[in-house]
Design an enzyme around this catalytic site. Structure first.
Site, PDB file in Angstrom:
ATOM      1  N   ASN A   1       0.882  -1.079  -0.143  1.00  0.00           N
ATOM      2  CA  ASN A   1      -0.134   0.011   0.005  1.00  0.00           C
ATOM      3  C   ASN A   1       0.743   1.165  -0.198  1.00  0.00           C
ATOM      4  OD1 ASN A   1      -1.894   1.970   0.338  1.00  0.00           O
ATOM      5  ND2 ASN A   1      -2.382   1.496   2.454  1.00  0.00           N
TER       6      ASN A   1
ATOM      7  N   LYS B   1       0.043   4.103  -0.346  1.00  0.00           N
ATOM      8  CA  LYS B   1      -0.714   5.366   0.073  1.00  0.00           C
ATOM      9  C   LYS B   1      -0.371   6.543  -0.736  1.00  0.00           C
ATOM     10  CE  LYS B   1       0.183   3.680   4.718  1.00  0.00           C
ATOM     11  NZ  LYS B   1      -0.307   3.877   6.019  1.00  0.00           N
TER      12      LYS B   1
ATOM     13  N   HIS C   1      -9.841   1.119   4.584  1.00  0.00           N
ATOM     14  CA  HIS C   1      -8.482   1.343   5.277  1.00  0.00           C
ATOM     15  C   HIS C   1      -8.758   2.473   6.553  1.00  0.00           C
ATOM     16  CE1 HIS C   1      -4.425   2.461   6.336  1.00  0.00           C
ATOM     17  NE2 HIS C   1      -4.025   1.526   5.532  1.00  0.00           N
TER      18      HIS C   1
ATOM     19  N   GLU D   1      -7.128   4.966   7.340  1.00  0.00           N
ATOM     20  CA  GLU D   1      -6.976   6.233   7.064  1.00  0.00           C
ATOM     21  C   GLU D   1      -8.218   6.808   6.329  1.00  0.00           C
ATOM     22  OE1 GLU D   1      -3.116   5.572   5.169  1.00  0.00           O
ATOM     23  OE2 GLU D   1      -2.341   5.290   7.032  1.00  0.00           O
TER      24      GLU D   1
ATOM     25  N   GLU E   1      -5.991  -5.129  10.626  1.00  0.00           N
ATOM     26  CA  GLU E   1      -5.045  -3.943  10.706  1.00  0.00           C
ATOM     27  C   GLU E   1      -5.393  -3.003  12.045  1.00  0.00           C
ATOM     28  OE1 GLU E   1      -2.880  -2.748   7.153  1.00  0.00           O
ATOM     29  OE2 GLU E   1      -4.656  -1.468   7.180  1.00  0.00           O
TER      30      GLU E   1
ATOM     31  N   GLY F   1       2.026   2.187  11.068  1.00  0.00           N
ATOM     32  CA  GLY F   1       3.162   3.184  10.802  1.00  0.00           C
ATOM     33  C   GLY F   1       3.754   3.465  12.147  1.00  0.00           C
TER      34      GLY F   1
ATOM     35  N   SER G   1       2.889  -2.207  10.582  1.00  0.00           N
ATOM     36  CA  SER G   1       4.174  -2.268  10.711  1.00  0.00           C
ATOM     37  C   SER G   1       4.944  -3.470  10.434  1.00  0.00           C
ATOM     38  CB  SER G   1       4.664  -1.621  12.406  1.00  0.00           C
ATOM     39  OG  SER G   1       4.194  -0.479  12.586  1.00  0.00           O
TER      40      SER G   1
ATOM     41  N   GLY H   1       2.680  -1.024   4.592  1.00  0.00           N
ATOM     42  CA  GLY H   1       2.753   0.490   4.153  1.00  0.00           C
ATOM     43  C   GLY H   1       4.275   0.905   3.991  1.00  0.00           C
ATOM     44  N   GLY H   2       4.811   1.468   5.009  1.00  0.00           N
ATOM     45  CA  GLY H   2       5.904   2.047   5.016  1.00  0.00           C
ATOM     46  C   GLY H   2       7.099   1.149   4.338  1.00  0.00           C
TER      47      GLY H   2
END
Ligand code: PEP
Length: 233
Positions: A8, A10, A91, A93, A158, A164, A196, A217-218
């Site tokens: 992802n 983002k 999600h 967010e 999640e 994150g 994470s 993600g990251g």
């Protein structure tokens, strides 16, 4: 058993970055056969990620309607036409920053299914709920209210507090939560974990019997950090 490894990106990828990433990933011939890799780029980069047999492409969200006067929205039908196979819906967010309710998430998931794609339905408890010991009750309600009538779909567990932050639930908690979610579902549905995930913890998490993959993600933003996760399968 297939393990889904979902990137992802983002709102964090550039055109040049996506090109380097995609060319590098597409050139690899030694990825684990059990890994089903899916890239979820921002909308304008979808096209540049398509056309490679070793990975699929998904979108990060889609509209709740298939067409009409909804400025700025992108419909599931257009995503399908472009070549997406998956769409992330719900999600945290999107829920937090854009006020997406369980009802809206369900509507989006149904449209994704209607267009013949697979929704990746995200659920997860915020920190205060986790701390109060009410996570399962919260997740049960989220699932009941956002689950489309019929599948097939993927569910991404999640925990909001793990996204994150560098923090993850214990392996035992992930396993128990996934089993709990499985017990709520009428049909066999892959449940993936997100929050994470890195090359350091992926092997342990993916090794849990109840975990059918990871949403990243990251660590999905560069091949240096994403490849070790794929190779953990
Ligand atoms: C996510 O965006 O869904 C996510 C899990 O992010 P991160 O891996 O950075 O925690």
């Amino acid at each position: 058993m297939t393990k889904y490894i979902i990137a992802n990106w983002k709102m964090r990828m550039t055109k040049a970055g996506a090109k380097t990433f995609v060319q590098g990933l597409a050139a690899l011939r030694d990825l684990p056969k059990e890994a089903s890799t899916i890239l979820c780029p921002p909308f304008p980069l979808i096209e540049s990620c398509l056309g490679h047999p070793s990975f699929d492409v998904g979108a990060q969200t889609s509209g709740a309607f298939l067409q009409g006067p909804y400025t700025g929205e992108v419909s599931a039908s257009l995503l399908k036409e472009m070549g997406c196979k998956y769409v992330i819906v719900g999600h945290s967010e999107r829920r937090v920053h854009y006020g997406e309710t369980n009802g809206v998430v369900k509507q989006k998931a149904q449209k994704v299914l209607q267009e013949g794609m697979t929704p990746i339905l995200c659920i997860g408890e915020p920190l205060e709920i986790y701390k109060s010991g009410q996570a399962n009750t919260y997740l049960q309600q989220q699932l009941q209210e956002s689950l489309p009538e019929e599948g097939p779909l993927l569910i991404a567990y999640e925990p909001v507090w793990a996204i994150g932050t560098g923090e993850t639930p214990s392996l035992e908690t992930i396993e128990k939560t996934h089993y709990f979610l499985t017990s709520l579902l009428k049909t066999q549905t892959p449940i993936i974990y997100g929050g994470s995930v890195t090359g350091d913890n992926a092997k342990d998490i993916l090794g849990l019997p109840s975990v059918s993959g990871v949403l990243v993600g990251g660590a999905s933003l560069s091949l240096e950090t994403f490849l070790p996760i794929i190779r953990s399968v």
